[in-house]
Design a protein around this motif. Sequence first.
Motif, mmCIF file in Angstrom:
data_model
loop_
_atom_site.group_PDB
_atom_site.id
_atom_site.type_symbol
_atom_site.label_atom_id
_atom_site.label_comp_id
_atom_site.label_asym_id
_atom_site.label_seq_id
_atom_site.Cartn_x
_atom_site.Cartn_y
_atom_site.Cartn_z
ATOM 1 N N LEU A 1 38.662 45.309 56.567
ATOM 2 C CA LEU A 1 39.973 45.976 56.536
ATOM 3 C C LEU A 1 39.969 47.258 55.712
ATOM 4 O O LEU A 1 40.972 47.974 55.677
ATOM 5 C CB LEU A 1 41.023 45.018 55.951
ATOM 6 N N GLY A 2 38.868 47.520 55.016
ATOM 7 C CA GLY A 2 38.793 48.713 54.170
ATOM 8 C C GLY A 2 39.767 48.651 52.998
ATOM 9 O O GLY A 2 40.337 49.663 52.596
ATOM 10 N N ARG A 3 39.952 47.468 52.413
ATOM 11 C CA ARG A 3 40.874 47.307 51.276
ATOM 12 C C ARG A 3 40.081 47.303 49.968
ATOM 13 O O ARG A 3 38.962 46.785 49.918
ATOM 14 C CB ARG A 3 41.656 45.988 51.369
ATOM 15 N N ASN A 4 40.705 47.834 48.933
ATOM 16 C CA ASN A 4 40.010 47.847 47.640
ATOM 17 C C ASN A 4 40.745 47.030 46.575
ATOM 18 O O ASN A 4 40.580 47.251 45.382
ATOM 19 C CB ASN A 4 39.758 49.277 47.163
ATOM 20 N N GLU A 5 41.578 46.081 47.047
ATOM 21 C CA GLU A 5 42.244 45.164 46.125
ATOM 22 C C GLU A 5 42.124 43.742 46.662
ATOM 23 O O GLU A 5 42.280 43.516 47.857
ATOM 24 C CB GLU A 5 43.736 45.496 46.000
ATOM 25 N N ILE A 6 41.852 42.811 45.741
ATOM 26 C CA ILE A 6 41.874 41.394 46.110
ATOM 27 C C ILE A 6 42.796 40.673 45.134
ATOM 28 O O ILE A 6 42.710 40.877 43.925
ATOM 29 C CB ILE A 6 40.457 40.770 46.132
ATOM 30 N N LEU A 7 43.685 39.865 45.700
ATOM 31 C CA LEU A 7 44.665 39.132 44.896
ATOM 32 C C LEU A 7 44.414 37.642 45.080
ATOM 33 O O LEU A 7 44.280 37.179 46.212
ATOM 34 C CB LEU A 7 46.070 39.498 45.380
ATOM 35 N N LEU A 8 44.338 36.910 43.969
ATOM 36 C CA LEU A 8 44.182 35.462 44.065
ATOM 37 C C LEU A 8 45.546 34.791 43.965
ATOM 38 O O LEU A 8 46.424 35.268 43.258
ATOM 39 C CB LEU A 8 43.291 34.940 42.933
ATOM 40 N N GLY A 9 45.708 33.677 44.672
ATOM 41 C CA GLY A 9 46.950 32.902 44.567
ATOM 42 C C GLY A 9 46.676 31.448 44.891
ATOM 43 O O GLY A 9 45.634 31.117 45.465
ATOM 44 N N GLY A 10 47.606 30.555 44.504
ATOM 45 C CA GLY A 10 47.415 29.121 44.723
ATOM 46 C C GLY A 10 46.811 28.478 43.481
ATOM 47 O O GLY A 10 46.201 29.160 42.649
ATOM 48 N N GLY A 11 46.978 27.153 43.366
ATOM 49 C CA GLY A 11 46.575 26.441 42.151
ATOM 50 C C GLY A 11 45.104 26.588 41.796
ATOM 51 O O GLY A 11 44.740 26.623 40.619
ATOM 52 N N VAL A 12 44.225 26.692 42.810
ATOM 53 C CA VAL A 12 42.793 26.781 42.532
ATOM 54 C C VAL A 12 42.449 28.137 41.881
ATOM 55 O O VAL A 12 41.417 28.283 41.225
ATOM 56 C CB VAL A 12 41.972 26.516 43.814
ATOM 57 N N ALA A 13 43.364 29.099 42.021
ATOM 58 C CA ALA A 13 43.153 30.411 41.386
ATOM 59 C C ALA A 13 43.246 30.333 39.863
ATOM 60 O O ALA A 13 42.950 31.300 39.169
ATOM 61 C CB ALA A 13 44.156 31.424 41.922
ATOM 62 N N CYS A 14 43.622 29.148 39.321
ATOM 63 C CA CYS A 14 43.578 28.953 37.861
ATOM 64 C C CYS A 14 42.132 28.846 37.380
ATOM 65 O O CYS A 14 41.865 28.961 36.188
ATOM 66 C CB CYS A 14 44.293 27.660 37.461
ATOM 67 N N ASN A 15 41.210 28.597 38.298
ATOM 68 C CA ASN A 15 39.822 28.305 37.921
ATOM 69 C C ASN A 15 39.076 29.552 37.427
ATOM 70 O O ASN A 15 38.995 30.569 38.127
ATOM 71 C CB ASN A 15 39.098 27.700 39.132
ATOM 72 N N GLU A 16 38.509 29.437 36.221
ATOM 73 C CA GLU A 16 37.834 30.591 35.593
ATOM 74 C C GLU A 16 36.598 31.032 36.373
ATOM 75 O O GLU A 16 36.304 32.213 36.461
ATOM 76 C CB GLU A 16 37.421 30.253 34.157
ATOM 77 N N ARG A 17 35.862 30.066 36.912
ATOM 78 C CA ARG A 17 34.631 30.422 37.630
ATOM 79 C C ARG A 17 34.973 31.179 38.917
ATOM 80 O O ARG A 17 34.317 32.172 39.245
ATOM 81 C CB ARG A 17 33.816 29.152 37.928
ATOM 82 N N LEU A 18 35.999 30.739 39.620
ATOM 83 C CA LEU A 18 36.417 31.451 40.833
ATOM 84 C C LEU A 18 36.874 32.865 40.466
ATOM 85 O O LEU A 18 36.499 33.842 41.115
ATOM 86 C CB LEU A 18 37.542 30.697 41.548
ATOM 87 N N ARG A 19 37.671 32.961 39.394
ATOM 88 C CA ARG A 19 38.157 34.280 38.973
ATOM 89 C C ARG A 19 36.990 35.207 38.657
ATOM 90 O O ARG A 19 36.994 36.375 39.027
ATOM 91 C CB ARG A 19 39.016 34.150 37.717
ATOM 92 N N GLY B 1 51.058 43.997 40.014
ATOM 93 C CA GLY B 1 51.076 45.445 40.259
ATOM 94 C C GLY B 1 50.089 45.915 41.315
ATOM 95 O O GLY B 1 49.810 47.113 41.408
ATOM 96 N N CYS B 2 49.540 45.019 42.119
ATOM 97 C CA CYS B 2 48.656 45.500 43.188
ATOM 98 C C CYS B 2 49.516 45.896 44.396
ATOM 99 O O CYS B 2 50.680 45.494 44.501
ATOM 100 C CB CYS B 2 47.608 44.471 43.558
ATOM 101 N N GLY B 3 48.958 46.700 45.291
ATOM 102 C CA GLY B 3 49.760 47.268 46.374
ATOM 103 C C GLY B 3 49.594 46.539 47.687
ATOM 104 O O GLY B 3 50.473 45.820 48.147
ATOM 105 N N ASN B 4 48.433 46.732 48.291
ATOM 106 C CA ASN B 4 48.211 46.206 49.630
ATOM 107 C C ASN B 4 46.886 45.442 49.659
ATOM 108 O O ASN B 4 45.902 45.891 50.239
ATOM 109 C CB ASN B 4 48.211 47.382 50.613
ATOM 110 N N PRO B 5 46.870 44.268 49.025
ATOM 111 C CA PRO B 5 45.590 43.578 48.819
ATOM 112 C C PRO B 5 45.184 42.666 49.975
ATOM 113 O O PRO B 5 45.991 42.370 50.853
ATOM 114 C CB PRO B 5 45.909 42.702 47.601
ATOM 115 N N VAL B 6 43.957 42.216 49.907
ATOM 116 C CA VAL B 6 43.573 40.995 50.625
ATOM 117 C C VAL B 6 43.934 39.852 49.684
ATOM 118 O O VAL B 6 43.642 39.910 48.488
ATOM 119 C CB VAL B 6 42.054 40.997 50.926
#
Length: 331
Positions: A244-262, A121-126
């Motif tokens: 970019l003046g963005r206020n959303e960040i979206l994680l993707g890819g297998g490493v985004a499963c990592n709790e510490r990164l999240r 549900g994010c809009g225009n993220p990094v």
Amino acid sequence: MLCLGIESTAHTVGVGIVDDKCRILANESSVFSPLKGGIHPREAANHHAENVVSLIRAALLKSSVDPHDLDVIAFSMGPGLGPCLRTGATAARALALAVDKPLVGVNHCVAHLEIGRATTGCGNPVLLYVSGGNTQVIAFAEGRYRVFGETLDIGVGNLLDKFARGVGLGFPGGPLVERLAAEGSELVALPYSVKGMDVAFSGMLTAALELHKGGRILGDLCYSIQETVFAMLTEVSERAMAHLGRNEILLGGGVACNERLRSMVGRMAGDRGAKAFVPEAALCVDNGAMIAWTGLLMHRSGSRLEIQDSLVNQRFRTDQVDVNWMAVGAQ
Ligand code: AMP
Ligand code: MG
């Protein structure tokens, strides 16, 4: 509208079926894990060829969709390993011809972004896209997803996999490093390689393997790799958001499963009054549903591909794709 998507860029062959509300009706996959050493493209492609038909059958069965009711067939056109890409593309062409439906070629990196946008549900993220072979900081600007930063050598997942293999932990390395990191406590200094919004990991890999040979405790090394690598990724993501003046960040890819990164990215976002979004794990790793969804967006916005133009592209860049569905997809 229903789309069946086939993913086959690297170690995973996946088949997903989605509808035009991005309801995921099926998302079946099989992962090639080499018994020894890294991924040999031909061996992975053989694995994909052996499994793709049964995965298509399983996805159709699971979703109770008759193949003739599909509206479009999508496949991963690149970037990825040539033999693996060609196997998925061949299956997609054969299916499209068999049921007489249009074909769409999808950029794998863009698909990671689109499935995240649709399901969180994010809009225009990094987007911080962190997988085995890729590491990119991506954002939409002037009609395309542009790469603002990326790895200058290996992907972050590749770093974790190579380290884990080098110290005898097995494959895939990311989850094993994450588990062992919980036992570590001492932060060992490792090369921190950030250049603007780009990162580099091979110096860290060499250093960590040397330290292991020198007798450093494995838990401490795993802990230190995670802290250092994820700090680098969080730093470049924050720089892109600020730039970019963005206020959303979206994680993707297998490493985004990592709790510490999240948690690091979540903390950074919170500190700057922004929000972090993470898709569920099955949609972070390579999967067919993300290809199906992006294929559906492309088809709906008028993208057409003739069979004779459907060659794969191992070096397909994120910013080569005309994102003319953005207005539709953002609704
Ligand atoms: P992908 O290429 O997107 O399918 O993701 C596969 C990569 O994700 C591999 O390099 C894995 O080691 C990595 N990975 C999977 N789970 C984790 C985790 N929990 N922590 C870090 N890396 C992970
Ligand atoms: Mg991927």
